[in-house]
Structures are given as C-alpha cells and as structure tokens.
Design a protein around this motif. Structure first.
Motif, PDB file in Angstrom:
ATOM      1  N   ALA A  42       0.833  -1.208   0.000  1.00 46.26           N
ATOM      2  CA  ALA A  42       0.000   0.000   0.000  1.00 46.26           C
ATOM      3  C   ALA A  42       0.869   1.260   0.000  1.00 46.26           C
ATOM      4  O   ALA A  42       0.605   2.215  -0.734  1.00 46.26           O
ATOM      5  CB  ALA A  42      -0.918  -0.002   1.216  1.00 46.26           C
ATOM      6  N   LYS A  43       1.938   1.255   0.805  1.00 47.09           N
ATOM      7  CA  LYS A  43       2.825   2.421   0.866  1.00 47.09           C
ATOM      8  C   LYS A  43       3.586   2.598  -0.446  1.00 47.09           C
ATOM      9  O   LYS A  43       3.785   3.717  -0.924  1.00 47.09           O
ATOM     10  CB  LYS A  43       3.808   2.267   2.030  1.00 47.09           C
ATOM     11  N   ILE A 134       4.677  11.285   5.043  1.00 46.14           N
ATOM     12  CA  ILE A 134       5.199  10.500   3.929  1.00 46.14           C
ATOM     13  C   ILE A 134       6.243   9.497   4.425  1.00 46.14           C
ATOM     14  O   ILE A 134       6.948   9.736   5.397  1.00 46.14           O
ATOM     15  CB  ILE A 134       5.813  11.405   2.843  1.00 46.14           C
ATOM     16  N   TYR A 135       6.322   8.346   3.727  1.00 46.51           N
ATOM     17  CA  TYR A 135       7.281   7.305   4.043  1.00 46.51           C
ATOM     18  C   TYR A 135       8.450   7.291   3.065  1.00 46.51           C
ATOM     19  O   TYR A 135       9.373   6.494   3.210  1.00 46.51           O
ATOM     20  CB  TYR A 135       6.613   5.926   4.017  1.00 46.51           C
ATOM     21  N   PHE A 136       8.391   8.163   2.046  1.00 48.06           N
ATOM     22  CA  PHE A 136       9.416   8.196   1.008  1.00 48.06           C
ATOM     23  C   PHE A 136       9.995   9.604   0.872  1.00 48.06           C
ATOM     24  O   PHE A 136       9.323  10.591   1.178  1.00 48.06           O
ATOM     25  CB  PHE A 136       8.828   7.766  -0.343  1.00 48.06           C
ATOM     26  N   GLN A 137      11.229   9.656   0.402  1.00 47.07           N
ATOM     27  CA  GLN A 137      11.840  10.927   0.055  1.00 47.07           C
ATOM     28  C   GLN A 137      11.522  11.196  -1.425  1.00 47.07           C
ATOM     29  O   GLN A 137      11.813  10.371  -2.287  1.00 47.07           O
ATOM     30  CB  GLN A 137      13.361  10.871   0.248  1.00 47.07           C
ATOM     31  N   TYR A 138      10.931  12.339  -1.710  1.00 49.20           N
ATOM     32  CA  TYR A 138      10.546  12.680  -3.077  1.00 49.20           C
ATOM     33  C   TYR A 138      11.493  13.728  -3.645  1.00 49.20           C
ATOM     34  O   TYR A 138      11.898  14.670  -2.941  1.00 49.20           O
ATOM     35  CB  TYR A 138       9.103  13.187  -3.109  1.00 49.20           C
ATOM     36  N   ALA A 165      11.413  12.385 -11.884  1.00 46.97           N
ATOM     37  CA  ALA A 165      10.614  12.441 -10.653  1.00 46.97           C
ATOM     38  C   ALA A 165      10.855  11.122  -9.934  1.00 46.97           C
ATOM     39  O   ALA A 165      10.723  10.054 -10.535  1.00 46.97           O
ATOM     40  CB  ALA A 165       9.140  12.601 -10.986  1.00 46.97           C
ATOM     41  N   ALA A 166      11.240  11.186  -8.657  1.00 47.21           N
ATOM     42  CA  ALA A 166      11.657   9.964  -7.978  1.00 47.21           C
ATOM     43  C   ALA A 166      11.172   9.890  -6.541  1.00 47.21           C
ATOM     44  O   ALA A 166      10.910  10.913  -5.899  1.00 47.21           O
ATOM     45  CB  ALA A 166      13.185   9.852  -8.002  1.00 47.21           C
ATOM     46  N   ALA A 167      11.056   8.648  -6.065  1.00 48.36           N
ATOM     47  CA  ALA A 167      10.742   8.376  -4.659  1.00 48.36           C
ATOM     48  C   ALA A 167      11.736   7.339  -4.161  1.00 48.36           C
ATOM     49  O   ALA A 167      11.963   6.325  -4.834  1.00 48.36           O
ATOM     50  CB  ALA A 167       9.324   7.859  -4.506  1.00 48.36           C
ATOM     51  N   ARG A 168      12.350   7.603  -3.001  1.00 45.18           N
ATOM     52  CA  ARG A 168      13.262   6.649  -2.361  1.00 45.18           C
ATOM     53  C   ARG A 168      12.744   6.358  -0.962  1.00 45.18           C
ATOM     54  O   ARG A 168      12.355   7.277  -0.238  1.00 45.18           O
ATOM     55  CB  ARG A 168      14.680   7.201  -2.259  1.00 45.18           C
ATOM     56  N   GLY A 169      12.747   5.079  -0.599  1.00 43.68           N
ATOM     57  CA  GLY A 169      12.257   4.720   0.723  1.00 43.68           C
ATOM     58  C   GLY A 169      12.992   3.540   1.321  1.00 43.68           C
ATOM     59  O   GLY A 169      13.659   2.782   0.616  1.00 43.68           O
ATOM     60  N   ASP A 170      12.875   3.410   2.624  1.00 48.46           N
ATOM     61  CA  ASP A 170      13.435   2.276   3.374  1.00 48.46           C
ATOM     62  C   ASP A 170      12.427   1.977   4.477  1.00 48.46           C
ATOM     63  O   ASP A 170      12.620   2.356   5.632  1.00 48.46           O
ATOM     64  CB  ASP A 170      14.810   2.642   3.932  1.00 48.46           C
ATOM     65  N   ASN A 200      13.171  -0.133  -8.534  1.00 48.05           N
ATOM     66  CA  ASN A 200      14.363  -0.876  -8.140  1.00 48.05           C
ATOM     67  C   ASN A 200      14.203  -1.273  -6.676  1.00 48.05           C
ATOM     68  O   ASN A 200      13.947  -0.411  -5.826  1.00 48.05           O
ATOM     69  CB  ASN A 200      15.620  -0.024  -8.323  1.00 48.05           C
ATOM     70  N   ASN A 201      14.303  -2.577  -6.380  1.00 48.85           N
ATOM     71  CA  ASN A 201      14.046  -3.084  -5.018  1.00 48.85           C
ATOM     72  C   ASN A 201      12.653  -2.689  -4.562  1.00 48.85           C
ATOM     73  O   ASN A 201      12.489  -2.118  -3.480  1.00 48.85           O
ATOM     74  CB  ASN A 201      15.098  -2.579  -4.019  1.00 48.85           C
ATOM     75  N   ASP A 202      11.671  -2.996  -5.383  1.00 48.11           N
ATOM     76  CA  ASP A 202      10.291  -2.565  -5.148  1.00 48.11           C
ATOM     77  C   ASP A 202       9.840  -2.829  -3.719  1.00 48.11           C
ATOM     78  O   ASP A 202       9.321  -1.934  -3.046  1.00 48.11           O
ATOM     79  CB  ASP A 202       9.370  -3.304  -6.128  1.00 48.11           C
ATOM     80  N   MET A 203      10.039  -4.038  -3.230  1.00 43.59           N
ATOM     81  CA  MET A 203       9.602  -4.394  -1.872  1.00 43.59           C
ATOM     82  C   MET A 203      10.776  -4.519  -0.914  1.00 43.59           C
ATOM     83  O   MET A 203      10.663  -5.114   0.143  1.00 43.59           O
ATOM     84  CB  MET A 203       8.831  -5.731  -1.923  1.00 43.59           C
ATOM     85  N   GLU A 204      11.941  -3.940  -1.285  1.00 48.65           N
ATOM     86  CA  GLU A 204      13.170  -4.018  -0.481  1.00 48.65           C
ATOM     87  C   GLU A 204      13.559  -5.472  -0.234  1.00 48.65           C
ATOM     88  O   GLU A 204      13.831  -5.835   0.904  1.00 48.65           O
ATOM     89  CB  GLU A 204      13.006  -3.299   0.846  1.00 48.65           C
TER      90      GLU A 204
END
Length: 204
Positions: A42-43, A134-138, A165-170, A200-204
């Motif tokens: 969902a996230k 937010i859970y991601f860096q945009y 346009a990008a989103a990075r998360g952990d 890239n690493n969609d679900m980590e």
C-alpha cells in the motif's frame, strides 16, 4: 456402560494440545507476514502514484507558455512566450535518514519542504505539495544528479533538457532502499515521458 463414560470424559493429550498450538503459531506467523506485505504494498503504491503526479506536474508546467520579464534595449522586440522545464527541486525530506523506518511530516511553512522554489524552479514552479505524512523521500531533478543513475535498466534522459521524478524509501529501516522513478525529456519542442514507472528493489 462404564467404558462409554470413560471415553466421554477423556480430555486432550499433551501431544494433541502441542500440535494445535504449533498450527496456531504457524497461522499467526503467516498472518503477520501477510499484513506486513500488505502495508508495504500500500505504501509503495502511494509512492508510485506520487511520482506519477510529480511527472504530470512537470509536463503541465512545461506546456505553459511563459512570458519572461525583460528589459529591452532601443529598437528591439520582446522574446515571444517560451516553454521551459521547471528547474530542480530540493528533495523532501532533505535527509533520507528522515524516512528510514519511519514517516516524515512535511512542513507547510513557506520556504520549507514542498513550499520551496520560485515561479521557474522547484516545487512552487511545479505547483506540487503534500500535506500528509510521507514514508518516502521525493525528488525532482533536471539535467543531472538523477537518483536512478547507475541502476540497472533505468530510463535516464538522453538529453540535457530532461527530468526525473523519484521516490526513495526504506520502510523497514534495514538500510536497503527502494526506488521508483519516472523520467521525461524534451524532443523537438514536445515533452515525452517514460512509458511506465521504473522500480528498483520494489519491496526491499
């Protein structure tokens, strides 16, 4: 008669109880994993939607003709309205550590987070903002310093007049980042975007 009464009064053996407990433990573990995967999905879906919205904002702003303020010398005419990509925006949050295993609440104050930029640069130019945690860096980058640079199969712009346009998360804070990207570039005065969001690493 006495044997029937004995059978009816017999309880569960220790082995039977242990088997039931083991089965319940396995089911509980599967349920926990399933819920975690559901929440992560969902996230991640929310991040993909946000990346798509940032890319659409970049396209919309490029298609607007802007009249640039000019101080004209004698015997000259003003430059006609022109199309330009909004210049790069400051990542939100600025530090990636702010979304590693946690969520970040963007500041609504002018000059902070999504309230930075000008009429030709950053989030203010894009007309884009998020008020929810937010859970991601945009990020939104133009010309270089792309988040997806070096990632296998990433659709990097092939011209200087391009954007990402990008989103990075952990999400679990394990130090492994997931990245979602949509790119675009200007070709012959028209803007073209990647066919889908690269992950890239969609679900980590």
């Amino acid at each position: 008669m006495s044997s029937t009464t004995a059978v009816r009064g017999r309880g569960f053996t220790l082995i039977e109880i242990m088997i039931v407990v083991a089965i319940l433990g396995v089911l509980a573990a599967l349920a926990i994993v399933g819920v975690r995967n559901y929440l992560a999905t969902a996230k991640t879906a929310e991040a993909k939607q946000t990346v798509g919205a940032i890319a659409r904002a970049a396209v919309t702003q490029y298609e607007r003709e802007r009249n640039i303020s000019q101080l004209l010398p004698n015997n000259s005419v003003p430059v006609a309205g022109t199309r330009i990509l909004c210049a790069s925006a400051t990542p939100v949050p600025f530090s990636f550590a702010s979304v590693q295993g946690t969520k970040y609440q963007p500041s609504p104050a002018l000059g902070d987070d999504f309230m930075t930029g000008t009429s030709i640069a950053g989030w203010q130019c894009l007309g884009f903002s998020i008020s929810q945690p937010i859970y991601f860096q945009y990020s939104y980058q133009v010309g270089d310093n792309y988040v997806s640079d070096g990632m296998p199969g990433a659709p990097l712009p092939s011209v200087d007049e391009g954007f990402e346009a990008a989103a990075r998360g952990d999400l679990d804070g394990d130090g492994v980042a997931s990245t979602m990207v949509r790119t675009g570039e200007v070709r012959g005065g028209e803007i073209v975007t990647s066919t889908q969001i690269y992950t890239n690493n969609d679900m980590e």
